[in-house]
Design an enzyme around this catalytic site. Structure first.
Site, PDB file in Angstrom:
ATOM      1  N   CYS A  40       3.519  -2.984 -11.439  1.00  0.00           N
ATOM      2  CA  CYS A  40       3.694  -4.396 -11.761  1.00  0.00           C
ATOM      3  C   CYS A  40       2.528  -4.888 -12.625  1.00  0.00           C
ATOM      4  O   CYS A  40       1.405  -4.405 -12.516  1.00  0.00           O
ATOM      5  CB  CYS A  40       3.774  -5.225 -10.474  1.00  0.00           C
ATOM      6  N   ASP A  42       1.085  -7.624 -12.276  1.00  0.00           N
ATOM      7  CA  ASP A  42       0.229  -8.473 -11.432  1.00  0.00           C
ATOM      8  C   ASP A  42      -1.246  -8.068 -11.548  1.00  0.00           C
ATOM      9  O   ASP A  42      -1.576  -6.888 -11.376  1.00  0.00           O
ATOM     10  CB  ASP A  42       0.708  -8.357  -9.976  1.00  0.00           C
ATOM     11  N   ARG A  44      -3.583  -8.343  -9.637  1.00  0.00           N
ATOM     12  CA  ARG A  44      -4.188  -7.844  -8.394  1.00  0.00           C
ATOM     13  C   ARG A  44      -3.848  -6.380  -8.124  1.00  0.00           C
ATOM     14  O   ARG A  44      -4.237  -5.845  -7.082  1.00  0.00           O
ATOM     15  CB  ARG A  44      -3.724  -8.708  -7.213  1.00  0.00           C
ATOM     16  N   HIS A  96       4.484  -3.665  -5.032  1.00  0.00           N
ATOM     17  CA  HIS A  96       3.469  -4.242  -4.143  1.00  0.00           C
ATOM     18  C   HIS A  96       4.088  -5.357  -3.321  1.00  0.00           C
ATOM     19  O   HIS A  96       4.985  -6.070  -3.787  1.00  0.00           O
ATOM     20  CB  HIS A  96       2.261  -4.753  -4.936  1.00  0.00           C
ATOM     21  N   CYS A  99       5.150  -9.488  -4.207  1.00  0.00           N
ATOM     22  CA  CYS A  99       5.378  -9.483  -5.661  1.00  0.00           C
ATOM     23  C   CYS A  99       6.085 -10.772  -6.087  1.00  0.00           C
ATOM     24  O   CYS A  99       7.197 -11.063  -5.642  1.00  0.00           O
ATOM     25  CB  CYS A  99       6.207  -8.271  -6.058  1.00  0.00           C
TER      26      CYS A  99
END
Ligand code: CO
Length: 203
Positions: A40, A42, A44, A96, A99
């Site tokens: 992803c 993302d 993080r 994750h 998400c």
């Protein structure tokens, strides 16, 4: 502009060379990563950091909600280069928990283009509707994140680039992982596929 990032960059490069003087010179020659990470976007979920790998060790493709859509030219280009040229031995689809892309797929709000991008996740939801709707909200959302990973593993494993690699005897395994932002741990969903028969069986 962005001076703090440029300063970070110089300090990082100096630390690398201090620890290993030949580090960048070696990388200049070629890359030979054994792994392709499909994860992803993302912020993080930083691929290299999570598995503590250096530059040169991990080929990375990231998009919203770690999808492997069989019509996406970007993903397919990465996959073909990784399999045919780099000859990676492992492909990890890494989702994750928490998400935002997975959540946005099913929260009923309209956001525009991304609603189309996330369409495959709504299909996963529909396919597992009975299982998911029997669960409380938080576990249901976590489970959808896992089911999305499994679906993308199936996409990768059934792709003709991967199928052709197996047909010519190339060693290649496709794995499904999910990452916890809460504790930094990766969990293997145990859906690893390393031959066409196993790929056909993955639901
Ligand atoms: Co995400």
């Amino acid at each position: 502009m962005l001076d703090h990032l440029k300063a970070n960059n110089r300090a990082w490069a100096e630390r690398k060379v201090a620890a290993d003087p030949g580090f960048f010179r070696r990388l200049e020659g070629q890359q030979a990563p054994e792994y392709l990470w499909i994860g992803c976007s993302d912020s993080r979920v930083p691929a290299n950091e999570i598995v503590d790998l250096d530059p040169g060790e991990l080929f990375v493709h990231r998009n919203v909600a770690n999808l492997a859509p069989p019509q996406d030219a970007n993903y397919l280009s990465v996959l073909q280069f990784a399999v045919d040229v780099l000859k990676v031995k492992h492909i990890m689809v890494v989702g994750h928990y928490g998400c935002g892309g997975v959540q946005a797929a099913v929260d009923g709000q309209r956001r525009g283009l991304v609603d189309h991008w996330l369409h495959p996740i709504r299909e996963v939801y529909q396919a597992h509707r009975a299982e998911l709707e029997a669960m409380p909200e938080r576990p249901r959302f976590d489970r959808l994140c896992e089911l999305n990973v499994i679906r993308q593993v199936r996409n990768v494993a059934s792709d003709v680039f991967v199928q052709d690699a197996w047909a010519r005897g190339q060693e290649l395994a496709v794995h499904g992982w999910v990452y916890s932002i809460a504790n930094g741990h990766v969990t293997d969903l145990n859906v690893t596929v390393s031959d066409p028969e196993a790929a056909a069986q993955l639901a």
